[in-house]
Design an enzyme around this catalytic site. Sequence first.
Site, mmCIF file in Angstrom:
data_model
loop_
_atom_site.group_PDB
_atom_site.id
_atom_site.type_symbol
_atom_site.label_atom_id
_atom_site.label_comp_id
_atom_site.label_asym_id
_atom_site.label_seq_id
_atom_site.Cartn_x
_atom_site.Cartn_y
_atom_site.Cartn_z
ATOM 1 N N ASN A 90 0.824 -1.223 0.000
ATOM 2 C CA ASN A 90 0.000 0.000 0.000
ATOM 3 C C ASN A 90 0.855 1.270 0.000
ATOM 4 O OD1 ASN A 90 0.903 0.278 2.620
ATOM 5 N ND2 ASN A 90 -1.107 0.062 3.584
ATOM 6 N N LYS A 106 2.734 -9.568 16.618
ATOM 7 C CA LYS A 106 3.372 -10.591 15.776
ATOM 8 C C LYS A 106 3.121 -11.992 16.327
ATOM 9 C CE LYS A 106 5.523 -8.411 12.386
ATOM 10 N NZ LYS A 106 5.539 -8.806 10.980
ATOM 11 N N ASN A 163 -3.274 -2.964 12.048
ATOM 12 C CA ASN A 163 -2.446 -3.157 10.866
ATOM 13 C C ASN A 163 -1.867 -4.583 10.809
ATOM 14 O OD1 ASN A 163 -1.019 -1.266 8.689
ATOM 15 N ND2 ASN A 163 0.369 -2.895 9.305
ATOM 16 N N LEU A 205 19.696 1.357 15.191
ATOM 17 C CA LEU A 205 21.030 1.817 15.587
ATOM 18 C C LEU A 205 21.954 2.098 14.401
ATOM 19 C CD1 LEU A 205 23.049 2.378 17.872
ATOM 20 C CD2 LEU A 205 23.678 -0.051 17.798
ATOM 21 N N TYR A 223 4.011 -4.400 19.702
ATOM 22 C CA TYR A 223 4.555 -4.863 18.414
ATOM 23 C C TYR A 223 4.825 -6.370 18.482
ATOM 24 C CZ TYR A 223 7.969 -5.938 14.842
ATOM 25 O OH TYR A 223 8.646 -6.556 13.811
ATOM 26 N N ASP A 282 -3.938 -2.981 -0.138
ATOM 27 C CA ASP A 282 -3.802 -3.073 1.321
ATOM 28 C C ASP A 282 -4.215 -4.476 1.771
ATOM 29 O OD1 ASP A 282 -4.041 -0.678 3.811
ATOM 30 O OD2 ASP A 282 -4.506 -2.786 4.210
ATOM 31 N N GLY A 294 11.907 -0.501 27.549
ATOM 32 C CA GLY A 294 11.532 -1.725 26.830
ATOM 33 C C GLY A 294 12.677 -2.462 26.169
ATOM 34 N N ASP A 295 13.910 -1.973 26.273
ATOM 35 C CA ASP A 295 15.038 -2.660 25.638
ATOM 36 C C ASP A 295 15.545 -3.802 26.519
ATOM 37 O OD1 ASP A 295 15.306 -1.284 23.264
ATOM 38 O OD2 ASP A 295 16.765 0.158 24.046
ATOM 39 N N ARG A 354 23.105 -7.153 20.758
ATOM 40 C CA ARG A 354 22.153 -7.637 19.759
ATOM 41 C C ARG A 354 22.863 -8.504 18.725
ATOM 42 N NH1 ARG A 354 19.350 -6.046 23.099
ATOM 43 N NH2 ARG A 354 17.630 -4.558 23.035
HETATM 44 N N1 UFG Z 1 20.263 2.219 20.340
HETATM 45 C C1 UFG Z 1 21.060 3.243 20.853
HETATM 46 N N2 UFG Z 1 20.968 4.471 20.262
HETATM 47 C C2 UFG Z 1 20.116 4.728 19.217
HETATM 48 C C3 UFG Z 1 19.323 3.664 18.716
HETATM 49 C C4 UFG Z 1 19.423 2.419 19.301
HETATM 50 O O1 UFG Z 1 21.815 3.061 21.796
HETATM 51 O O2 UFG Z 1 20.071 5.875 18.763
HETATM 52 C C5 UFG Z 1 20.379 0.907 20.953
HETATM 53 C C6 UFG Z 1 19.053 0.385 21.455
HETATM 54 O O3 UFG Z 1 18.791 0.876 22.739
HETATM 55 C C7 UFG Z 1 19.300 -1.122 21.406
HETATM 56 C C8 UFG Z 1 20.256 -1.295 20.227
HETATM 57 O O4 UFG Z 1 20.797 -0.013 19.974
HETATM 58 O O5 UFG Z 1 19.946 -1.517 22.565
HETATM 59 C C9 UFG Z 1 19.554 -1.771 18.963
HETATM 60 O O6 UFG Z 1 18.423 -0.943 18.751
HETATM 61 P P1 UFG Z 1 17.559 -0.995 17.418
HETATM 62 O O7 UFG Z 1 16.495 0.020 17.570
HETATM 63 O O8 UFG Z 1 18.457 -0.899 16.237
HETATM 64 O O9 UFG Z 1 16.977 -2.452 17.436
HETATM 65 P P2 UFG Z 1 16.097 -3.181 18.557
HETATM 66 O O10 UFG Z 1 16.982 -4.246 19.133
HETATM 67 O O11 UFG Z 1 15.435 -2.261 19.483
HETATM 68 O O12 UFG Z 1 14.925 -3.741 17.659
HETATM 69 C C10 UFG Z 1 15.036 -4.874 16.887
HETATM 70 C C11 UFG Z 1 14.069 -4.775 15.732
HETATM 71 C C12 UFG Z 1 12.658 -4.701 16.226
HETATM 72 C C13 UFG Z 1 12.401 -5.849 17.143
HETATM 73 C C14 UFG Z 1 13.425 -5.894 18.253
HETATM 74 C C15 UFG Z 1 13.289 -7.103 19.129
HETATM 75 O O13 UFG Z 1 14.353 -3.643 14.961
HETATM 76 O O14 UFG Z 1 11.766 -4.777 15.133
HETATM 77 O O15 UFG Z 1 14.734 -5.966 17.683
HETATM 78 O O16 UFG Z 1 13.552 -6.706 20.437
HETATM 79 F F1 UFG Z 1 11.191 -5.708 17.718
#
Ligand code: UFG
Length: 359
Positions: free
Chosen positions: A59, A174, A121, A219, A170, A80, A314-315, A250
């Site tokens: 979409n 899923k 969605n 990141l 989210y 969609d 939430g991290d 990660r």
């Molecule tokens: N981070 C920073 N600074 C930033 C952005 C991110 O320190 O500006 C850190 C985050 O806190 C995290 C790590 O980098 O610790 C990775 O963050 P991302 O946002 O790149 O990825 P996430 O691990 O949060 O998210 C990914 C996927 C999501 C999924 C999630 C599962 O993108 O779709 O893993 O927890 F839901």
Amino acid sequence: MTRAQESPSPSGDVSPPPPPPFTQDMPVVMVAGGAGYIGSHVVEHLLSLGVYNVVVFDNLSTGHSDAVPSHPNLRFVQGDVRSDSDLDRVMEAYPVEYVMHFCALSLVGESVSQPLKYYDNNVVGTLRLLEAMVRHSVPHLVFSSTAAVYGQAQPEPIREDTPTIPLNPYGGSKLACEQMIRWTCEAHGLKAVALRYFNAAGASATGDIGEDHHPETHLIPLILQVPNGKRDNIKVFGTDYPTEDGTCVRDYIHVSDLASAHALALGHLAQTQPGFNAMNLGYGRGFSVRDVIDHARSVTGEAIAAVDAPRRPGDPPTLVAEAGRAREVLQWVPENDNLDSIIGSAWKWHESHPDGFKK
Ligand code: UFG
């Protein structure tokens, strides 16, 4: 690279005419969300195999028409997944044998403040798509899932039978989709695989497509905005986690290895019995936020200023996959398990497309 022509919007009284039929007699894969980041890389990979006709169905709410290539074995239909008539239109126009479903909202923070938007969605979209698959007797589904279904999982590494306790809507949406798919397989004889991605990153070796989210929250693209002159520094969210250097760890996986796993999933579905299977996709090793910044400095040759900042809500501290099931069942052999090449491919894309797909 030339791009596929957009077909007219599905809204309004008169449906647009379907795009022309395929000229080569090959199985048709409908890629719902094929104009998005991961979907477009999967489409590129499928076309390179030369054994599938591909219908991209999107979409364009978050995807980009410029991420959809013009190719003799590809057709683009704007629509969609929540619309029965859009789905009927595409499934009547093409003998779809496989559906890949990437249509989803995926911003964790936004999902917390607007959960119903995510359930509408992601869950309603998957519900309508499954109904259409049953209506049109489409037997195979590859579903784009996420490590977010696990929540704050212990112990590491995370296996598919690790309890799924999502921390945010989210991940919850899923997981609800996965459960709906599982029951639909049992009731209607569908075959489905859910691929649970860890941290997708990087870009195509062609340099033509890459990550372009608005807003960007991930990141690696945010780090690369520093050498690209779009931000002064990268914030490190949380330095007091129970990890080696105090920052989150990660499992970063190259989007090209995600793409190859999706193609292998099609072959697996063709041979397997009806039912549902979930598989992790990751490399089984983690990098901290500080590691990633250091690698980006070395790849770009730029200093990249980093500033310590509070934790992002939430991290989870650590998310690392155990992906033996995908290796065993799909015979998946990842080829890009190298953080420098992941960041290098992302840098090639962002350096040449500082504004993403925007012309
Ligand atoms: N981070 C920073 N600074 C930033 C952005 C991110 O320190 O500006 C850190 C985050 O806190 C995290 C790590 O980098 O610790 C990775 O963050 P991302 O946002 O790149 O990825 P996430 O691990 O949060 O998210 C990914 C996927 C999501 C999924 C999630 C599962 O993108 O779709 O893993 O927890 F839901």
